[in-house]
Write an enzyme that holds these catalytic residues in place. Sequence first.
Site, PDB file in Angstrom:
ATOM      1  N   GLY A   1     -41.017 -44.325 -12.215  1.00  0.00           N
ATOM      2  CA  GLY A   1     -39.892 -44.868 -12.850  1.00  0.00           C
ATOM      3  C   GLY A   1     -39.865 -45.373 -14.113  1.00  0.00           C
ATOM      4  CB  THR A   2     -42.433 -47.767 -15.389  1.00  0.00           C
ATOM      5  OG1 THR A   2     -42.090 -48.589 -14.326  1.00  0.00           O
ATOM      6  CG2 THR A   2     -42.777 -48.231 -16.914  1.00  0.00           C
TER       7      THR A   2
ATOM      8  CD  GLN B   1     -34.735 -51.125  -6.487  1.00  0.00           C
ATOM      9  OE1 GLN B   1     -34.393 -50.891  -5.289  1.00  0.00           O
ATOM     10  NE2 GLN B   1     -36.147 -51.524  -6.662  1.00  0.00           N
TER      11      GLN B   1
ATOM     12  CB  SER C   1     -39.208 -44.521  -8.936  1.00  0.00           C
ATOM     13  OG  SER C   1     -40.489 -44.583  -8.524  1.00  0.00           O
TER      14      SER C   1
ATOM     15  CB  THR D   1     -52.520 -31.113 -14.740  1.00  0.00           C
ATOM     16  OG1 THR D   1     -53.231 -30.222 -15.706  1.00  0.00           O
ATOM     17  CG2 THR D   1     -52.794 -30.358 -13.468  1.00  0.00           C
TER      18      THR D   1
ATOM     19  CB  CYS E   1     -42.913 -56.254 -12.450  1.00  0.00           C
ATOM     20  SG  CYS E   1     -42.472 -54.421 -11.684  1.00  0.00           S
TER      21      CYS E   1
HETATM   22  N1  PLP Z   1     -36.596 -49.617 -12.380  1.00  0.00           N
HETATM   23  C1  PLP Z   1     -35.874 -50.542 -11.450  1.00  0.00           C
HETATM   24  C2  PLP Z   1     -34.710 -50.862 -11.298  1.00  0.00           C
HETATM   25  C3  PLP Z   1     -37.006 -50.785 -10.536  1.00  0.00           C
HETATM   26  O1  PLP Z   1     -36.828 -51.728  -9.340  1.00  0.00           O
HETATM   27  C4  PLP Z   1     -38.332 -50.338 -10.663  1.00  0.00           C
HETATM   28  C5  PLP Z   1     -39.348 -50.596  -9.669  1.00  0.00           C
HETATM   29  O2  PLP Z   1     -39.443 -51.988  -9.118  1.00  0.00           O
HETATM   30  C6  PLP Z   1     -38.731 -49.366 -11.645  1.00  0.00           C
HETATM   31  C7  PLP Z   1     -37.736 -49.383 -12.651  1.00  0.00           C
HETATM   32  C8  PLP Z   1     -40.054 -49.030 -11.942  1.00  0.00           C
HETATM   33  O3  PLP Z   1     -40.337 -48.019 -11.249  1.00  0.00           O
HETATM   34  P1  PLP Z   1     -41.839 -47.493 -10.926  1.00  0.00           P
HETATM   35  O4  PLP Z   1     -42.504 -48.431  -9.776  1.00  0.00           O
HETATM   36  O5  PLP Z   1     -41.804 -46.219 -10.167  1.00  0.00           O
HETATM   37  O6  PLP Z   1     -42.474 -47.528 -12.238  1.00  0.00           O
END
Ligand code: PLP
Length: 385
Positions: free
Chosen positions: A69-70, A176, A196, A234, A322
């Site tokens: 997701g990041t 989320q 994600s 890949t 995080c």
């Molecule tokens: N965005 C939000 C709102 C999240 O809660 C998270 C994960 O905690 C992320 C992005 C990041 O996703 P990923 O863990 O897949 O990098």
Amino acid sequence: MIYLDNNATTPIDPKVSEKMSQFLKEHFGNPSSLYPIGREVKEIITKARKVIAIALGASRTEIIFTGSGTEADNFALFGVLDAFPEKNEIITSSIEHPAVLETANYLEKKDVKVTYVPVDQYGTIDLDFLKSSITPKTSLISIMHANNELGTIQPIEAISKIAREKGVLLHTDAVQSFGKIDFKVKNLGVDLLSISAHKIYGPKGIGALYIRKGTNIKPFIHGGHQERQIRAGTENTSGIVGFGEAVRLLIEQGKKDKERIEKLAKRLKEGIESKIPKVKFNGHPENRIKGTLNFSFMGLEAEAILLALATKEIYVSTGSACSEDSEEVSHVLQAIGLKPEIARTSIRMSLGRFNTEEDIDTVLRELPEIIEKLREISAIDIDEE
Ligand code: PLP
């Protein structure tokens, strides 16, 4: 074990792990290879992409797989800014996940002007502020769909109208909300949207960015021809297979899960509020992902509560996963106006597919006792606050 940290990550659904291990046993081909064992894998990836597209109300070609997701969030911000060199201003909110916030901070150092829209006491963004922040140089608005710490849902449809009027692209971080709120990208009116897999009972290390057809965005990772040549590398084939299966399960049982989770969370919330004195609920009373509960327990350190619960094998969080190991007070709780000394008392409980009635019974038995004991030994006089 009672796992109440589903916003940090979810347990993988056994059907997902089964599907992935079967795939790993049977397929090793590179999807870019033209002979049959490569072609087969390419087809399997296409099927997963289709399922994800259907769930989002998008078309298959609008889904780009990413490593998380990041990465999807980074892609949206960098990709759009790169596409509009003459428009080096973006707008985001003060309560974004670090995946957006830290990226925005970095971009500021590279001479991008970033405006951070404030939120009210419930964590809802100030639409008037947002509207008045747009200038002819604004290329992108990035506002999260639902907040990971509070669950508060943002008015993305209204933001989309504003963005369209002004000719600005709109990205939303739906990491989320995906699987917890019923939405389609067309109804939200977004140009870009991040998701994600590990938040929806899928594997870690695989995400996706929805890019509306025709959106002007530059490649993010350079290399081979994968992912329409805008995200080379890949493919994480087994991750994609797991992601597809997790989304298939969402389509199949997401509505039932949601109803059950909301009922359990309501009982947990009401139980905490009736059994424990001096608690403050954080987040929007209604307009929120109902399975996310954030409470301040006046006079206590959140870490002490977290550790005491962990000795009973009840796992909760003190905020964003995080920032768990940093001393910083949650930027989200500060943004809704909590004083640092109150923010430090806050615990997030986030429910998921595998929580049961018994989990809630146990928490409602253990938590009041833990809070009472900790308050007995706490040096802080809560009546003073
Ligand atoms: N965005 C939000 C709102 C999240 O809660 C998270 C994960 O905690 C992320 C992005 C990041 O996703 P990923 O863990 O897949 O990098």
